[in-house]
Design an enzyme around this catalytic site. Structure first.
Site, PDB file in Angstrom:
ATOM      1  N   GLU A 109     -27.906  26.162 -27.785  1.00 38.86           N
ATOM      2  CA  GLU A 109     -28.697  24.967 -27.474  1.00 38.86           C
ATOM      3  C   GLU A 109     -28.366  23.738 -26.922  1.00 38.86           C
ATOM      4  OE1 GLU A 109     -30.919  24.832 -30.895  1.00 38.86           O
ATOM      5  OE2 GLU A 109     -30.205  26.243 -31.710  1.00 38.86           O
TER       6      GLU A 109
ATOM      7  N   HIS B 156     -33.929  25.575 -26.336  1.00 38.05           N
ATOM      8  CA  HIS B 156     -33.527  26.308 -28.039  1.00 38.05           C
ATOM      9  C   HIS B 156     -32.849  27.753 -27.972  1.00 38.05           C
ATOM     10  CE1 HIS B 156     -33.137  28.042 -31.954  1.00 38.05           C
ATOM     11  NE2 HIS B 156     -33.541  26.799 -32.549  1.00 38.05           N
TER      12      HIS B 156
END
Length: 298
Positions: free
Chosen positions: A273, A174
Site C-alpha cells: 500500500e 490500500h
C-alpha cells in the site's frame, strides 16, 4: 484474479455477469453501482461507493488486483480487495471513528468519463465535505480521483483543503495484489529501509534484503523509493508512486478471523500500500492541496 474471473465473483453475489464494452454502469449487491471500463488496452471495474477499483486487467494479461471470494457488497461497507482508498486518516482513529477514514465507504460523484487520443480511458470521480463527513472530520475539502485505464493503471488523487485552518492528513492506496501464493513471492525495492512492525508490541527495525512472507505481516516502511516490484515466479507487478510510505500486509492464518477473507483465500494476495502515513503523515495548510500518484503495470 488468479483463481476466477471477476465477473464470476459478482455472479456469486447476485447473478450479475459483466460482458460489456466501453464504459457502462452495472449494479451489484444491495444496489452498489459499478462502472465497467473496457478498451483495447485494458479493462477495469470501479465501485462508485468509495471510488473503489475492484479489477484491472491489461489486455491479454491477468488481473493485477485481488477481490475476496467472500467480499460483501453492501452500502456503507468497504469491499474487501481491489484498491480501497484509506483517507483522510489511515488505520485506527483515537476517538473510535471508522478505521481508515470514510472515503472508502462513501458514495463519490462521477465527474467525467472520456476516451483519450492514445486509446486509454480516463475516469474522474470526486467527493466533497458534507454534514456527515464534517461530523467525523471537521474540515471543508474536495477529493478528486483520476483513473486512467490502459496497458497500465494510472491513478492520481488530489486533496484540497478548503477550510481556513491547517488539516492533519494521512492516506493510502490500500492495494490488494493477486498472486499465486503469498509464501512464494518477493517484494523488491524496500531493502535496507527503516520500517515499523505493528504486530504485537510496535518495533522499529531495518529491512534485511527483499521482503518475503512467512506468516502474518504488517509493516510500515518509511521514506521509500518510487518503485517496488512484486516478483511472483515469472510474473512481476511494478508499483510506482509519489507517496513516501509503503505498508506491506498479509494477515496469514489470522485471516480465519476475518469473515470477508476466509481461512484459505489469504494465500492469493499481498498488500503493498503506497501512501503517506505514520512518520510521513502530512499537514495541509489552509487552502493548500496535495496530489499523490500511483501507476501499476505488469
Amino acid at each position: 484474479m488468479t483463481q476466477q474471473d471477476f465477473s464470476t465473483v459478482l455472479a456469486n453475489v447476485n447473478g450479475v455477469h459483466l460482458t460489456t464494452s466501453g464504459a457502462h454502469f452495472k449494479q451489484v449487491g444491495e444496489g452498489l453501482p459499478l462502472l465497467v471500463v473496457e478498451n483495447q488496452l485494458g479493462s477495469a471495474v470501479i465501485a462508485i461507493q468509495g471510488a473503489h477499483l475492484l479489477s484491472f486487467v491489461p489486455a491479454g494479461g491477468q488481473d493485477l488486483l485481488w477481490l475476496s471470494p467472500n467480499a460483501i457488497f453492501e452500502p456503507a461497507k468497504a469491499v474487501r480487495g481491489g484498491i480501497p482508498l484509506c483517507m483522510p486518516w489511515f488505520g485506527g482513529h483515537p476517538e473510535g471513528l471508522p478505521s481508515h477514514g470514510f472515503a472508502r465507504s462513501t458514495d463519490w460523484t462521477l465527474q467525467s468519463a472520456r476516451n483519450l487520443a492514445d486509446g486509454r480511458t480516463e475516469i474522474v470521480l470526486s467527493l466533497q465535505d458534507s454534514e456527515q463527513t464534517r461530523a467525523m472530520w471537521p474540515y471543508a475539502f474536495n477529493f478528486e480521483f483520476t483513473i486512467v485505464v490502459g496497458t497500465a493503471l494510472d491513478l492520481s488523487m488530489t486533496t484540497q483543503n478548503l477550510s481556513d485552518t491547517s488539516v492533519p492528513y494521512t492516506y493510502a492506496f490500500h492495494t490488494y495484489f493477486a498472486i499465486s501464493d503469498y509464501t512464494q513471492v518477493v517484494v523488491t525495492g524496500l531493502a535496507d529501509l527503516n520500517y515499523i512492525d505493528t504486530i504485537g508490541v510496535e518495533r522499529r527495525l531495518v529491512q534485511q534484503g527483499d521482503v518475503v512472507f512467512t506468516g502474518s505481516t504488517d509493516r510500515v516502511y518509511l521514506d521509500v523509493p518510487e518503485v517496488q516490484t512484486i516478483v511472483d515466479g515469472t510474473r512481476s507487478i511494478r508499483i510506482a508512486s509519489s507517496a513516501h510510505s509503503a505498508v506491506v500486509w498479509n494477515p496469514g492464518e489470522h485471516a480465519k478471523n476475518i469473515a470477508d477473507i476466509g481461512s484459505d483465500a489469504y494465500r492469493q494476495f499481498v498488500c503493498v500500500e503506497r501512501g503517506d502515513v505514520f512518520d510521513n503523515a502530512l499537514t495541509l495548510a489552509a487552502g493548500a492541496s496535495h496530489t499523490a500518484t500511483m501507476t501499476l503495470s505488469a
